[in-house]
Write a protein that holds these residues in place. Structure first.
Motif, short mmCIF file in Angstrom:
data_model
loop_
_atom_site.label_atom_id
_atom_site.label_comp_id
_atom_site.label_asym_id
_atom_site.label_seq_id
_atom_site.Cartn_x
_atom_site.Cartn_y
_atom_site.Cartn_z
N VAL A 1 11.03 0.48 1.84
CA VAL A 1 10.69 1.55 0.91
C VAL A 1 11.92 2.41 0.61
N PHE A 2 12.74 2.68 1.62
CA PHE A 2 13.97 3.45 1.41
C PHE A 2 14.82 2.79 0.33
N LEU A 3 15.08 1.50 0.47
CA LEU A 3 15.94 0.80 -0.49
C LEU A 3 15.29 0.69 -1.87
N MET A 4 14.00 0.49 -1.91
CA MET A 4 13.32 0.44 -3.21
C MET A 4 13.46 1.76 -3.95
N LEU A 5 13.34 2.87 -3.22
CA LEU A 5 13.42 4.18 -3.86
C LEU A 5 14.86 4.57 -4.18
N VAL A 6 15.82 3.99 -3.48
CA VAL A 6 17.23 4.24 -3.81
C VAL A 6 17.58 3.59 -5.15
N TYR A 7 17.13 2.37 -5.36
CA TYR A 7 17.59 1.59 -6.50
C TYR A 7 16.64 1.57 -7.70
N PHE A 8 15.36 1.93 -7.50
CA PHE A 8 14.41 1.77 -8.59
C PHE A 8 13.57 3.02 -8.82
N GLU A 9 13.09 3.15 -10.06
CA GLU A 9 12.04 4.09 -10.42
C GLU A 9 10.76 3.28 -10.60
N PHE A 10 9.65 3.81 -10.10
CA PHE A 10 8.37 3.11 -10.18
C PHE A 10 7.34 3.99 -10.88
N GLU A 11 6.43 3.34 -11.59
CA GLU A 11 5.27 4.06 -12.12
C GLU A 11 4.14 3.07 -12.36
N LEU A 12 2.91 3.53 -12.18
CA LEU A 12 1.75 2.70 -12.46
C LEU A 12 1.55 2.58 -13.97
N LYS A 13 1.18 1.40 -14.43
CA LYS A 13 0.89 1.24 -15.85
C LYS A 13 -0.35 2.03 -16.23
N ASP B 1 -4.92 -7.36 -8.34
CA ASP B 1 -3.53 -6.95 -8.53
C ASP B 1 -3.45 -5.56 -9.16
N ILE B 2 -2.31 -4.92 -8.95
CA ILE B 2 -2.02 -3.62 -9.55
C ILE B 2 -0.78 -3.78 -10.43
N GLN B 3 -0.88 -3.36 -11.68
CA GLN B 3 0.24 -3.46 -12.60
C GLN B 3 1.09 -2.19 -12.53
N PHE B 4 2.41 -2.36 -12.45
CA PHE B 4 3.31 -1.21 -12.43
C PHE B 4 4.61 -1.57 -13.14
N ARG B 5 5.35 -0.55 -13.51
CA ARG B 5 6.66 -0.72 -14.16
C ARG B 5 7.75 -0.26 -13.19
N TYR B 6 8.91 -0.85 -13.33
CA TYR B 6 10.06 -0.41 -12.53
C TYR B 6 11.34 -0.59 -13.36
N TRP C 1 0.82 -1.21 0.00
CA TRP C 1 0.00 0.00 0.00
C TRP C 1 0.85 1.26 0.00
N LEU C 2 1.94 1.26 0.76
CA LEU C 2 2.78 2.45 0.82
C LEU C 2 3.38 2.75 -0.55
N LEU C 3 3.89 1.73 -1.24
CA LEU C 3 4.42 1.96 -2.58
C LEU C 3 3.32 2.37 -3.55
N PHE C 4 2.15 1.77 -3.42
CA PHE C 4 1.04 2.15 -4.30
C PHE C 4 0.65 3.60 -4.09
N PHE C 5 0.52 4.02 -2.84
CA PHE C 5 0.14 5.40 -2.57
C PHE C 5 1.19 6.38 -3.09
N LEU C 6 2.47 6.03 -2.96
CA LEU C 6 3.52 6.91 -3.48
C LEU C 6 3.46 6.99 -5.00
N MET C 7 3.23 5.86 -5.66
CA MET C 7 3.11 5.89 -7.12
C MET C 7 1.87 6.66 -7.56
N LYS C 8 0.83 6.55 -6.77
CA LYS C 8 -0.44 7.18 -7.11
C LYS C 8 -0.38 8.69 -6.90
#
Length: 244
Positions: free
Chosen positions: A199-211, A235-240, A35-42
């Protein structure tokens, strides 16, 4: 397990105990991380603010991120300097945590409600409080309660906001994802750190966006109400991609 064996606990009970530990360590933190990653992407503004804070902390501590290299040495001190991420985590918990808090009545009492009603409760009765509807989504305590506001728990100076009011009076318990009082979850600090580290490490190493940029989740699995973290029903589809 070694301690349990030394105490003479049967192997069948040790298995049950380990299953409980597996559940409490993963059953809610996994959905909260989603949910935290989804809300940030949203919410691009939230993503930009949290990523900016991540990059600022990395620079302050002189951490170099290398593609294909070892993970950065993320320390507790670094996480302690992330009030924006703290607020985003707490706002996610407010929106998604739906525990049921059960209390035993130890003596006859009169329970006064905010609307003036009174209930006489007997010793030996049991009461249940549902913070999700009583506090988390109360529009008087949290305006527009179903919207994700990443800075909801921040003061203008970036300090932690703890002043929330109902009927003109300051609310003591304005967010109760881990319960309240003496029975508050003993693993709450560990769980919060898990979420922040992930979330810290995910945002350090990756870019995220909702499809689908305007992706919405208006429904959650109602079978989870009263039990813990709410789950999405699809499910929620996203790119990274790697940032470095």
């Amino acid at each position: 397990m070694q301690q349990a064996r030394q105490l003479g606990i049967k192997e069948s009970m040790i298995d049950r105990y380990m299953l409980v530990l597996l559940w409490v360590s993963q059953g809610n933190t996994g959905p909260f991380a989603f949910w935290l990653l989804f809300f940030l992407m949203k919410h691009p503004e939230a993503m930009t603010s949290v990523k900016g804070e991540v990059d600022k902390v990395l620079k302050e501590y002189g951490k170099e991120v290398l593609h294909g290299g070892p993970l950065i040495n993320l320390t507790c001190d670094m996480l302690m300097k992330m009030p924006i991420l703290d607020s985003a985590v707490e706002e996610t918990l407010r929106l998604i945590a739906a525990p049921l808090l059960v209390r035993a009545v130890l003596q006859d009492m009169t329970f006064k409600m905010a609307d003036g009603c009174e209930y006489h409760i007997r010793k030996g009765d049991r009461m249940a409080v549902f913070p999700y509807s009583a506090v988390h989504t109360d529009p008087e305590i949290h305006p527009d309660p179903h919207l994700f506001k990443y800075d909801c728990f921040l003061n203008p100076d970036r300090s932690r906001k703890t002043d929330f009011y109902k009927a003109g009076e300051k609310v003591r318990y304005y967010n109760m994802p881990f319960g309240a009082g003496v029975s508050m979850c003993p693993g709450r600090l560990f769980a919060n750190n898990e979420l922040k580290q992930f979330v810290f490490l995910m945002l350090v190493y990756f870019e995220f966006e909702l499809k689908i940029p305007d992706e919405k989740i208006s429904d959650t699995d109602v079978k989870r109400l009263g039990f813990g973290a709410l789950h999405p029903i699809r499910d929620i589809q996203f790119r990274y991609r790697f940032r470095f």
